[in-house]
Enzyme design. Structure first.
Site, PDB file in Angstrom:
ATOM      1  N   LYS A 199       0.838  -1.201   0.000  1.00 35.17           N
ATOM      2  CA  LYS A 199       0.000   0.000   0.000  1.00 35.17           C
ATOM      3  C   LYS A 199       0.875   1.254   0.000  1.00 35.17           C
ATOM      4  O   LYS A 199       0.690   2.162  -0.787  1.00 35.17           O
ATOM      5  CB  LYS A 199      -0.923  -0.042   1.220  1.00 35.17           C
ATOM      6  CG  LYS A 199      -1.833   1.159   1.329  1.00 35.17           C
ATOM      7  CD  LYS A 199      -2.816   1.003   2.476  1.00 35.17           C
ATOM      8  CE  LYS A 199      -3.536   2.323   2.712  1.00 35.17           C
ATOM      9  NZ  LYS A 199      -4.479   2.265   3.818  1.00 35.17           N
ATOM     10  N   GLU A 237      10.382  -4.958   4.437  1.00 36.52           N
ATOM     11  CA  GLU A 237      10.419  -6.357   3.992  1.00 36.52           C
ATOM     12  C   GLU A 237      10.099  -6.459   2.507  1.00 36.52           C
ATOM     13  O   GLU A 237      10.776  -7.150   1.744  1.00 36.52           O
ATOM     14  CB  GLU A 237       9.397  -7.199   4.779  1.00 36.52           C
ATOM     15  CG  GLU A 237       9.716  -7.409   6.243  1.00 36.52           C
ATOM     16  CD  GLU A 237       9.154  -6.304   7.136  1.00 36.52           C
ATOM     17  OE1 GLU A 237       8.886  -5.180   6.636  1.00 36.52           O
ATOM     18  OE2 GLU A 237       9.005  -6.570   8.345  1.00 36.52           O
ATOM     19  N   GLY A 287      -4.920  -1.900   5.001  1.00 38.33           N
ATOM     20  CA  GLY A 287      -4.152  -3.050   4.510  1.00 38.33           C
ATOM     21  C   GLY A 287      -4.844  -4.378   4.785  1.00 38.33           C
ATOM     22  O   GLY A 287      -4.967  -5.238   3.916  1.00 38.33           O
ATOM     23  N   ARG A 288      -5.342  -4.547   6.019  1.00 38.13           N
ATOM     24  CA  ARG A 288      -5.942  -5.834   6.389  1.00 38.13           C
ATOM     25  C   ARG A 288      -7.355  -5.998   5.838  1.00 38.13           C
ATOM     26  O   ARG A 288      -8.005  -7.013   6.065  1.00 38.13           O
ATOM     27  CB  ARG A 288      -5.899  -6.020   7.906  1.00 38.13           C
ATOM     28  CG  ARG A 288      -6.492  -4.865   8.691  1.00 38.13           C
ATOM     29  CD  ARG A 288      -6.107  -4.952  10.161  1.00 38.13           C
ATOM     30  NE  ARG A 288      -6.568  -3.803  10.932  1.00 38.13           N
ATOM     31  CZ  ARG A 288      -5.886  -2.669  11.084  1.00 38.13           C
ATOM     32  NH1 ARG A 288      -4.728  -2.502  10.484  1.00 38.13           N
ATOM     33  NH2 ARG A 288      -6.373  -1.694  11.829  1.00 38.13           N
ATOM     34  N   GLU A 308      -4.814  -6.689  14.744  1.00 39.58           N
ATOM     35  CA  GLU A 308      -4.304  -5.368  14.370  1.00 39.58           C
ATOM     36  C   GLU A 308      -5.445  -4.352  14.464  1.00 39.58           C
ATOM     37  O   GLU A 308      -5.233  -3.178  14.732  1.00 39.58           O
ATOM     38  CB  GLU A 308      -3.704  -5.392  12.951  1.00 39.58           C
ATOM     39  CG  GLU A 308      -2.759  -4.237  12.692  1.00 39.58           C
ATOM     40  CD  GLU A 308      -1.928  -4.380  11.422  1.00 39.58           C
ATOM     41  OE1 GLU A 308      -0.700  -4.569  11.515  1.00 39.58           O
ATOM     42  OE2 GLU A 308      -2.504  -4.312  10.323  1.00 39.58           O
ATOM     43  N   HIS A 333      -5.815 -33.260  17.843  1.00 41.38           N
ATOM     44  CA  HIS A 333      -4.738 -34.114  18.349  1.00 41.38           C
ATOM     45  C   HIS A 333      -3.582 -33.286  18.878  1.00 41.38           C
ATOM     46  O   HIS A 333      -2.449 -33.764  18.959  1.00 41.38           O
ATOM     47  CB  HIS A 333      -4.280 -35.063  17.238  1.00 41.38           C
ATOM     48  CG  HIS A 333      -5.387 -35.961  16.791  1.00 41.38           C
ATOM     49  ND1 HIS A 333      -5.641 -37.178  17.383  1.00 41.38           N
ATOM     50  CD2 HIS A 333      -6.364 -35.775  15.871  1.00 41.38           C
ATOM     51  CE1 HIS A 333      -6.699 -37.724  16.821  1.00 41.38           C
ATOM     52  NE2 HIS A 333      -7.170 -36.900  15.892  1.00 41.38           N
ATOM     53  N   LYS A 366       9.436  -1.093  14.317  1.00 37.81           N
ATOM     54  CA  LYS A 366      10.020  -0.761  13.005  1.00 37.81           C
ATOM     55  C   LYS A 366      11.120   0.278  13.158  1.00 37.81           C
ATOM     56  O   LYS A 366      12.203   0.154  12.597  1.00 37.81           O
ATOM     57  CB  LYS A 366       8.945  -0.166  12.077  1.00 37.81           C
ATOM     58  CG  LYS A 366       7.958  -1.145  11.491  1.00 37.81           C
ATOM     59  CD  LYS A 366       7.108  -0.413  10.449  1.00 37.81           C
ATOM     60  CE  LYS A 366       5.837  -1.152  10.115  1.00 37.81           C
ATOM     61  NZ  LYS A 366       4.901  -0.386   9.302  1.00 37.81           N
TER      62      LYS A 366
HETATM   63  O1  F6P Z   1       3.194  -3.362   9.797  1.00 36.82           O
HETATM   64  C1  F6P Z   1       1.840  -3.219   9.674  1.00 36.82           C
HETATM   65  C2  F6P Z   1       1.384  -2.850   8.289  1.00 36.82           C
HETATM   66  O2  F6P Z   1       1.348  -1.471   8.176  1.00 36.82           O
HETATM   67  C3  F6P Z   1       0.046  -3.482   8.024  1.00 36.82           C
HETATM   68  O3  F6P Z   1      -1.002  -2.772   8.539  1.00 36.82           O
HETATM   69  C4  F6P Z   1       0.065  -3.590   6.544  1.00 36.82           C
HETATM   70  O4  F6P Z   1      -0.913  -4.491   6.112  1.00 36.82           O
HETATM   71  C5  F6P Z   1       1.467  -4.050   6.311  1.00 36.82           C
HETATM   72  O5  F6P Z   1       2.226  -3.350   7.269  1.00 36.82           O
HETATM   73  C6  F6P Z   1       2.017  -3.856   4.931  1.00 36.82           C
HETATM   74  O6  F6P Z   1       2.020  -2.527   4.526  1.00 36.82           O
HETATM   75  P1  F6P Z   1       2.205  -2.113   3.027  1.00 36.82           P
HETATM   76  O7  F6P Z   1       1.081  -2.699   2.242  1.00 36.82           O
HETATM   77  O8  F6P Z   1       2.190  -0.624   3.009  1.00 36.82           O
HETATM   78  O9  F6P Z   1       3.519  -2.661   2.550  1.00 36.82           O
END
Ligand code: F6P
Length: 548
Positions: A208, A214, A269-270, A355, A386, A511
């Site tokens: 987003k 990452e 995002g979620r 979240e 199990h 972060k």
């Molecule tokens: O670390 C949390 C977050 O901001 C989430 O809310 C989001 O879904 C995710 O990181 C990824 O963010 P982006 O889509 O901006 O890479």
């Protein structure tokens, strides 16, 4: 809007008094007192059947919870969300994931602009692109068609697509490979690409913000892998597309914005798996299947928006969650899909629920003195039986369970003893709810001839709450309804708890600290460290272990 403190509301206090009456009652007693309870405490809508009779509630509980929801102005808050008001106040944003599945032609205005038209313009571009890739018309740099799709993203830009791909595998192109890379651990990327031909591999970079460490790290690794194999930087044009709200960031990374699919700041995002973030889902199941899934979401949206609270599935589920968390004191919820294709559903729900509702202050910033979002976890049945079910049956914690099952399997296999394996699966789902609710008394155990020394060990107290959600078959449509059910029940809880379910400030501190720590880990000379003594020692120890 100014809010009275939740626990000071007369409706809350009425629930507390009611809890004093009903809290000590066993489900055996509640079922004994009402032979029709199993039918009465159930609700069905848009293809989902919710049996909540094994929750520790009665009709009065529901009535009082709905009164609490009324006092919290839930119907008005629902309308505010659907009509595009900026209900995510800490980020000053509208919350319009429902617009992502609104039918063409509907109008939802944000700052006077119709966002549904934008949504369908992107959906149409996604559909055209998916068709090109799926038909082989989209050629890679060396002229080969795309056979492998790797979606790179994390959190909301990963968990939804992974879950949906697994859930809808039966509907997906079996001659294409779909993989997902999220972790900054290089192993995730290395294992995803190790057996793939770069000439046939398309990367979708989903972010987003297009700033996430990452995702950008993995996207750079992917570009290096692609360019090294294909020989030219220009290969990026045919092997990379982006999904983002940040066109500038996408262009800076080197992806042509003609190959970018956009979404908007009013999609959290979620809550984004049904936006362009779901491009991998569309590539896997086709545009028609994707639109079916959107129709499922929309059906639940309409139900949620227009149904009185006492018959409203997400409202009932959300309110039962409040009852369990705040009155029964349950700190967790187990989500137990009896459907192997939903194996990533609990992981997806963890971000959606935790979240969203893992918050410690109200919308006004006041400290909260009641429990908010519980811890979600789970595994598909029957595997969990199990493993951790022992604790749910006989442990000292109350763990409300959501059982999810389907009438029809997508993979019928006759079972040895008769029936289908699916009957065995569903027998287990049904039996677990029964065992949790009713247990087995010491007298029943004794009557089986159990030695007295073992009676206590073999007794099941019961009275463990669960809900059961049934649908006829796992399809793109039913998946959409199921996800929207959880999305909206999270919102209902957020309204009761008076929190912002759409921000996530809690992920920021880690972060920031990681950024500083990276510099200390990669510094050539021993860095001078100014953390606490544990953190300083861990940094030194890591450097020693790494450098041998
Ligand atoms: O670390 C949390 C977050 O901001 C989430 O809310 C989001 O879904 C995710 O990181 C990824 O963010 P982006 O889509 O901006 O890479």
């Amino acid at each position: 809007m100014s809010h009275a403190t939740l626990t000071g509301l007369p409706q809350w206090q009425a629930l507390q008094r009611h809890f004093r009456d009903i809290g000590g009652k066993h489900l055996r007693e509640l079922f004994g007192a009402d032979p029709k309870r199993g039918e009465a405490l159930a609700v069905e809508a848009v293809g989902l059947y919710l049996d909540y009779s094994k929750q520790r509630v009665d009709a009065d509980t529901l009535r009082l919870l709905c009164e609490l929801a009324g006092a919290r102005q839930l119907p008005q808050r629902i309308e505010a969300m659907f009509s595009g008001r900026r209900i995510n106040t800490t980020e000053d944003r509208a919350v319009l994931h429902a617009a992502l599945r609104a039918p063409r032609g509907e109008k939802i205005l944000v700052d006077g602009h119709d966002v549904v038209a934008d949504v369908h313009a992107v959906l149409d571009r996604m559909a055209a692109f998916s068709e090109q890739v799926r038909s082989g018309a989209w050629k890679g740099h060396s002229g080969k068609p795309i056979r492998n799709v790797i979606s790179i993203g994390i959190g909301g830009s990963d968990l939804g697509p992974v879950m949906a791909y697994e859930a809808l595998r039966d509907y997906s192109r079996r001659d294409m490979t779909f993989r997902f890379v999220s972790n900054v651990d290089g192993t995730d990327f290395a294992e995803a690409v190790r057996d793939l031909d770069p000439a046939e591999t398309l990367f979708i970079v989903c972010s987003k913000t297009f700033t996430t460490l990452e995702t950008l790290t993995n996207a750079h690794a992917a570009r290096a892998w692609s360019v090294a194999a294909l020989g030219e930087e220009s290969a990026v044009a045919k092997h990379f597309v982006a999904v983002s709200t940040n066109a500038e960031g996408v262009a800076k990374f080197g992806i042509d914005t003609a190959n970018m699919f956009g979404f908007w700041d009013w999609v959290g995002g979620r809550y984004s798996m049904d936006s362009a973030i779901g491009l991998s889902t569309m590539l896997a199941i086709g545009a028609h299947g994707f639109r079916e899934m959107l129709a499922g979401f929309h059906a639940m949206d309409e139900h949620f928006r227009h149904t009185p609270l006492q018959h409203n599935l997400p409202a009932i589920m959300g309110l039962l969650g409040v009852w369990n968390a705040n009155f029964l004191g349950a700190a967790t919820v187990a989500v137990l899909p009896y459907e192997q294709y939903l194996k990533r559903f609990p992981a997806y729900l963890q971000q959606l629920t935790m979240e969203s509702n893992g918050k410690h202050v109200t919308l006004d910033g006041a400290a909260i003195d009641y429990a908010t979002g519980p811890i979600y976890w789970g595994e598909p049945g029957t595997n969990g039986q199990h493993s951790f079910y022992q604790l749910i049956h006989q442990g000292t914690h109350i763990v409300p369970c959501d059982f999810i099952g389907f009438g029809q399997t997508l993979n019928p296999i006759p079972a040895q003893g008769g029936g289908d394996q699916h009957d065995l699966l569903m027998a287990n789902l049904i039996a677990q709810g029964e065992a949790l609710a009713f247990g087995k008394t010491a007298d029943e155990v004794r009557a089986e001839g159990t030695a007295e020394a073992l009676v206590a060990h073999r007794t099941f107290e019961g009275n463990r709450p669960s809900s059961t959600i049934l649908a006829s078959r796992l399809t793109p449509h039913s998946l959409g309804t199921l996800i929207a059910l959880y999305e909206h029940s999270v919102f209902v809880q957020g309204v009761i708890w008076d929190i912002d379910s759409f921000d996530q400030w809690g992920v920021e501190l880690g972060k920031q600290l990681a950024k500083a720590t990276i510099a200390e880990l990669i510094a050539k000379d021993e860095p001078s460290l100014d953390h606490d003594s544990s953190t300083n020692t861990l940094i030194r120890r890591y450097r020693q272990l790494r450098d041998g």
